[in-house]
Design a protein around this motif. Structure first.
Motif, PDB file in Angstrom:
ATOM      1  N   ARG A   1       0.957  -1.083   0.087  1.00 15.72           N
ATOM      2  CA  ARG A   1      -0.071  -0.083  -0.059  1.00 15.72           C
ATOM      3  C   ARG A   1       0.871   1.189   0.013  1.00 15.72           C
ATOM      4  O   ARG A   1       2.152   1.096   0.524  1.00 15.72           O
ATOM      5  CB  ARG A   1      -0.967  -0.003   1.038  1.00 15.72           C
ATOM      6  N   PRO A   2       0.330   2.602  -0.471  1.00 17.17           N
ATOM      7  CA  PRO A   2       1.159   3.677  -0.402  1.00 17.17           C
ATOM      8  C   PRO A   2       1.791   3.868   1.148  1.00 17.17           C
ATOM      9  O   PRO A   2       1.363   3.886   1.882  1.00 17.17           O
ATOM     10  CB  PRO A   2       0.214   4.812  -0.592  1.00 17.17           C
ATOM     11  N   GLY A   3       3.182   3.973   1.268  1.00 13.38           N
ATOM     12  CA  GLY A   3       3.954   4.106   2.254  1.00 13.38           C
ATOM     13  C   GLY A   3       4.652   2.862   2.581  1.00 13.38           C
ATOM     14  O   GLY A   3       5.647   2.936   3.443  1.00 13.38           O
ATOM     15  N   THR A   4       4.483   1.686   1.925  1.00 12.75           N
ATOM     16  CA  THR A   4       4.936   0.511   2.265  1.00 12.75           C
ATOM     17  C   THR A   4       6.646   0.440   1.738  1.00 12.75           C
ATOM     18  O   THR A   4       6.880   1.053   0.641  1.00 12.75           O
ATOM     19  CB  THR A   4       4.315  -0.786   1.704  1.00 12.75           C
ATOM     20  N   VAL A   5       7.725  -0.021   2.462  1.00  9.96           N
ATOM     21  CA  VAL A   5       8.845  -0.087   2.044  1.00  9.96           C
ATOM     22  C   VAL A   5       9.244  -1.401   1.523  1.00  9.96           C
ATOM     23  O   VAL A   5       9.084  -2.248   2.217  1.00  9.96           O
ATOM     24  CB  VAL A   5       9.749   0.335   3.341  1.00  9.96           C
ATOM     25  N   VAL A   6       9.888  -1.449   0.353  1.00 13.55           N
ATOM     26  CA  VAL A   6      10.224  -2.784  -0.259  1.00 13.55           C
ATOM     27  C   VAL A   6      11.760  -2.713  -0.326  1.00 13.55           C
ATOM     28  O   VAL A   6      12.296  -1.528  -0.198  1.00 13.55           O
ATOM     29  CB  VAL A   6       9.504  -2.834  -1.473  1.00 13.55           C
ATOM     30  N   GLN A   7      12.328  -3.659  -0.559  1.00 17.66           N
ATOM     31  CA  GLN A   7      13.759  -3.897  -0.598  1.00 17.66           C
ATOM     32  C   GLN A   7      13.933  -4.210  -2.145  1.00 17.66           C
ATOM     33  O   GLN A   7      13.377  -5.082  -2.944  1.00 17.66           O
ATOM     34  CB  GLN A   7      14.070  -5.040  -0.011  1.00 17.66           C
ATOM     35  N   VAL A   8      15.037  -3.639  -2.970  1.00 17.97           N
ATOM     36  CA  VAL A   8      15.165  -3.619  -4.347  1.00 17.97           C
ATOM     37  C   VAL A   8      16.425  -4.130  -4.615  1.00 17.97           C
ATOM     38  O   VAL A   8      17.389  -3.579  -3.744  1.00 17.97           O
ATOM     39  CB  VAL A   8      14.876  -2.280  -4.964  1.00 17.97           C
ATOM     40  N   GLU A   9      16.791  -4.852  -5.567  1.00 17.81           N
ATOM     41  CA  GLU A   9      18.193  -5.373  -6.022  1.00 17.81           C
ATOM     42  C   GLU A   9      18.237  -5.074  -7.659  1.00 17.81           C
ATOM     43  O   GLU A   9      16.988  -5.388  -8.343  1.00 17.81           O
ATOM     44  CB  GLU A   9      18.336  -6.629  -5.668  1.00 17.81           C
ATOM     45  N   CYS A  10      19.201  -5.009  -8.114  1.00 17.87           N
ATOM     46  CA  CYS A  10      19.399  -4.775  -9.690  1.00 17.87           C
ATOM     47  C   CYS A  10      20.995  -5.225 -10.037  1.00 17.87           C
ATOM     48  O   CYS A  10      22.001  -5.036  -9.133  1.00 17.87           O
ATOM     49  CB  CYS A  10      19.019  -3.782 -10.132  1.00 17.87           C
TER      50      CYS A  10
ATOM     51  N   GLY B   1      24.946  -2.702  -7.056  1.00 18.38           N
ATOM     52  CA  GLY B   1      25.654  -2.674  -5.755  1.00 18.38           C
ATOM     53  C   GLY B   1      24.840  -3.367  -4.669  1.00 18.38           C
ATOM     54  O   GLY B   1      23.921  -4.181  -4.970  1.00 18.38           O
ATOM     55  N   ALA B   2      24.763  -2.795  -3.516  1.00 17.26           N
ATOM     56  CA  ALA B   2      23.933  -3.344  -2.444  1.00 17.26           C
ATOM     57  C   ALA B   2      22.600  -3.202  -2.465  1.00 17.26           C
ATOM     58  O   ALA B   2      22.125  -1.914  -3.239  1.00 17.26           O
ATOM     59  CB  ALA B   2      24.468  -2.571  -1.152  1.00 17.26           C
ATOM     60  N   PRO B   3      21.784  -3.932  -2.145  1.00 18.31           N
ATOM     61  CA  PRO B   3      20.397  -3.695  -2.186  1.00 18.31           C
ATOM     62  C   PRO B   3      19.841  -2.282  -1.615  1.00 18.31           C
ATOM     63  O   PRO B   3      20.778  -1.884  -0.589  1.00 18.31           O
ATOM     64  CB  PRO B   3      19.788  -4.963  -1.469  1.00 18.31           C
ATOM     65  N   PHE B   4      18.845  -1.822  -1.849  1.00 20.08           N
ATOM     66  CA  PHE B   4      18.349  -0.458  -1.210  1.00 20.08           C
ATOM     67  C   PHE B   4      16.849  -0.638  -1.198  1.00 20.08           C
ATOM     68  O   PHE B   4      16.286  -1.609  -1.437  1.00 20.08           O
ATOM     69  CB  PHE B   4      18.812   0.463  -2.183  1.00 20.08           C
ATOM     70  N   ARG B   5      16.495   0.275  -0.471  1.00 15.49           N
ATOM     71  CA  ARG B   5      15.060   0.556  -0.080  1.00 15.49           C
ATOM     72  C   ARG B   5      14.314   1.445  -1.135  1.00 15.49           C
ATOM     73  O   ARG B   5      14.778   2.390  -1.414  1.00 15.49           O
ATOM     74  CB  ARG B   5      14.725   0.874   1.239  1.00 15.49           C
ATOM     75  N   ALA B   6      12.885   1.384  -1.209  1.00 20.18           N
ATOM     76  CA  ALA B   6      11.923   2.168  -1.892  1.00 20.18           C
ATOM     77  C   ALA B   6      10.569   2.245  -1.393  1.00 20.18           C
ATOM     78  O   ALA B   6      10.306   1.316  -0.603  1.00 20.18           O
ATOM     79  CB  ALA B   6      11.865   1.896  -3.457  1.00 20.18           C
ATOM     80  N   THR B   7      10.213   3.451  -1.453  1.00 16.85           N
ATOM     81  CA  THR B   7       8.771   3.418  -0.970  1.00 16.85           C
ATOM     82  C   THR B   7       7.677   3.562  -1.987  1.00 16.85           C
ATOM     83  O   THR B   7       7.742   4.194  -2.811  1.00 16.85           O
ATOM     84  CB  THR B   7       8.886   5.068  -0.113  1.00 16.85           C
ATOM     85  N   VAL B   8       6.568   2.951  -1.784  1.00 13.65           N
ATOM     86  CA  VAL B   8       5.454   2.653  -2.473  1.00 13.65           C
ATOM     87  C   VAL B   8       4.720   4.000  -2.499  1.00 13.65           C
ATOM     88  O   VAL B   8       4.287   4.481  -1.386  1.00 13.65           O
ATOM     89  CB  VAL B   8       4.599   1.233  -2.139  1.00 13.65           C
ATOM     90  N   ARG B   9       4.607   4.384  -3.642  1.00 13.05           N
ATOM     91  CA  ARG B   9       3.664   5.509  -3.920  1.00 13.05           C
ATOM     92  C   ARG B   9       2.274   5.364  -4.486  1.00 13.05           C
ATOM     93  O   ARG B   9       1.407   6.197  -4.008  1.00 13.05           O
ATOM     94  CB  ARG B   9       4.625   6.573  -4.568  1.00 13.05           C
ATOM     95  N   ARG B  10       2.222   4.384  -5.491  1.00 16.50           N
ATOM     96  CA  ARG B  10       0.998   4.327  -5.771  1.00 16.50           C
ATOM     97  C   ARG B  10       0.682   2.785  -6.189  1.00 16.50           C
ATOM     98  O   ARG B  10       1.724   1.865  -6.458  1.00 16.50           O
ATOM     99  CB  ARG B  10       0.847   5.091  -7.255  1.00 16.50           C
ATOM    100  N   VAL B  11      -0.466   2.290  -5.879  1.00 19.30           N
ATOM    101  CA  VAL B  11      -0.878   0.906  -6.261  1.00 19.30           C
ATOM    102  C   VAL B  11      -2.058   1.265  -7.120  1.00 19.30           C
ATOM    103  O   VAL B  11      -3.211   1.645  -6.895  1.00 19.30           O
ATOM    104  CB  VAL B  11      -1.370   0.133  -4.877  1.00 19.30           C
ATOM    105  N   ALA B  12      -1.879   0.520  -8.481  1.00 18.24           N
ATOM    106  CA  ALA B  12      -3.230   0.653  -9.269  1.00 18.24           C
ATOM    107  C   ALA B  12      -4.369   0.180  -8.650  1.00 18.24           C
ATOM    108  O   ALA B  12      -4.472  -1.023  -7.970  1.00 18.24           O
ATOM    109  CB  ALA B  12      -2.774  -0.285 -10.508  1.00 18.24           C
ATOM    110  N   SER B  13      -5.543   0.758  -9.097  1.00 17.20           N
ATOM    111  CA  SER B  13      -6.946   0.170  -8.441  1.00 17.20           C
ATOM    112  C   SER B  13      -7.548  -0.919  -9.521  1.00 17.20           C
ATOM    113  O   SER B  13      -8.217  -1.501  -8.985  1.00 17.20           O
ATOM    114  CB  SER B  13      -7.879   1.402  -8.462  1.00 17.20           C
ATOM    115  N   GLU B  14      -6.982  -1.023 -10.588  1.00 19.14           N
ATOM    116  CA  GLU B  14      -7.434  -2.254 -11.413  1.00 19.14           C
ATOM    117  C   GLU B  14      -6.329  -3.056 -11.838  1.00 19.14           C
ATOM    118  O   GLU B  14      -5.187  -2.663 -12.149  1.00 19.14           O
ATOM    119  CB  GLU B  14      -8.200  -1.527 -12.687  1.00 19.14           C
TER     120      GLU B  14
END
Length: 317
Positions: free
Chosen positions: A244-253, A257-270
């Protein structure tokens, strides 16, 4: 034997409890600032270079503007002419013109004085019988004409000191206002031919070369702001309750380098992919919802548009 079975079940449950949080795939998307000009023209200058960091207000490109510059000069001349007419009508006649009008009034008064003297003499002669009544009437008519000439000269002098008529002055002021607005419009068109960066950003791409014709509104330079990168990934329906908006997720690519965090801003309604069948328990697994998350400004420096990422969604607390 029964105890061994219980231990095996406990180990399986513990292993299940230690399962890694589910991960989904996504990619990095950029929100570019595409800079163009509202007017068409041939590209004559392109100081912006791909990969360069530019501050807000830095010149990016210039279109030909000879016609607009000439139009500004013409509009300035028209405005000067209109304003001069307003000043002329506001001040009234010049000093020499006023002097000539006063001289005309003096001449009319002198003529009136002479005709009045002549009329008095003619009346005396008529009373003595030495002058006909017709001659007396003629002398009186001349006196009246000279008197009217004096009144006319006095009126002309008053008008000369008042300036132009109110309607003429209002028309001249309206003409000056129209010329001023036309000048502002021409100056605006001239300014639009030289375009600067609206924000501080990196020049991601240039879409034209010097000498090419640029249509009105066509982007010439593409800018990327530092905080304009976002992560887009798709979450299946069973995991939707964890995001949900505000949820913190962990990201790798790869290469980040080291994994980092990102904050959810939008979740599609459909859902993005909806199977055309009844939503059974199995089909619900196939429903995917778009989620957008924003990394920190520091972590965004490691990312590039289009880069695949792996997002780990934490367990619901």
């Amino acid at each position: 034997m029964k105890r061994a079975g219980l231990c095996l079940i406990s180990l399986v449950l513990a292993a299940c409890a230690r399962q890694e949080p589910p991960a989904v795939t996504g990619y990095v998307e950029a929100e570019f600032v595409r800079v163009g000009a509202p007017l068409a023209g041939r590209l004559i200058e392109l100081p912006a270079e791909r990969g360069a960091q530019v501050a807000a207000g830095t010149p990016l490109f210039v279109l030909e503007h000879e016609s607009e510059a000439a139009a500004v000069v013409e509009a300035q001349a028209r405005l000067a002419k209109a304003e001069a007419l307003v000043r002329d009508l506001s001040r009234g006649q010049r000093r020499d013109e006023l002097a000539a009008t006063r001289a005309g009034l003096d001449a009319a008064r002198a003529a009136l004085k002479q005709s009045e003297s002549e009329l008095k003499r003619e009346r005396d002669l008529a009373a003595s019988g030495f002058l006909s009544s017709a001659a007396l009437v003629a002398a009186q008519a001349k006196r009246d004409a000279d008197r009217a000439a004096v009144r006319e000269a006095e009126a002309r002098l008053r008008i000369a000191g008042q300036g132009g008529r109110e309607d003429a002055l209002a028309a001249a002021e309206a003409e000056a206002a129209a010329a001023r607005a036309a000048l502002e419009q021409m100056q605006w068109r001239l300014v639009q031919k030289s375009v600067s960066a609206p924000v501080a950003a990196r020049v991601e791409d240039t879409l034209y070369r010097i000498g090419e014709w640029v249509s009105a509104g066509s982007p010439v330079v593409t800018l990327l702001e530092p905080d304009a990168l976002k992560l887009r990934f798709f979450v299946p329906e069973p995991l939707l309750s964890r995001v949900r908006p505000g949820t913190v997720v962990q990201v790798e690519c790869d290469g980040c380098g080291a994994p980092f965090r990102a904050t959810v801003r939008r979740v599609a309604s459909e859902a993005e992919f909806t199977p055309p069948v009844i939503y059974s328990k199995d089909n619900r697994q196939r429903l995917l919802f778009l989620v957008e998350a924003s990394p920190s400004a520091e972590d965004a420096k490691r990312l590039r548009p289009g880069l695949p990422v792996q997002v780990t969604v934490a367990e619901a607390s």
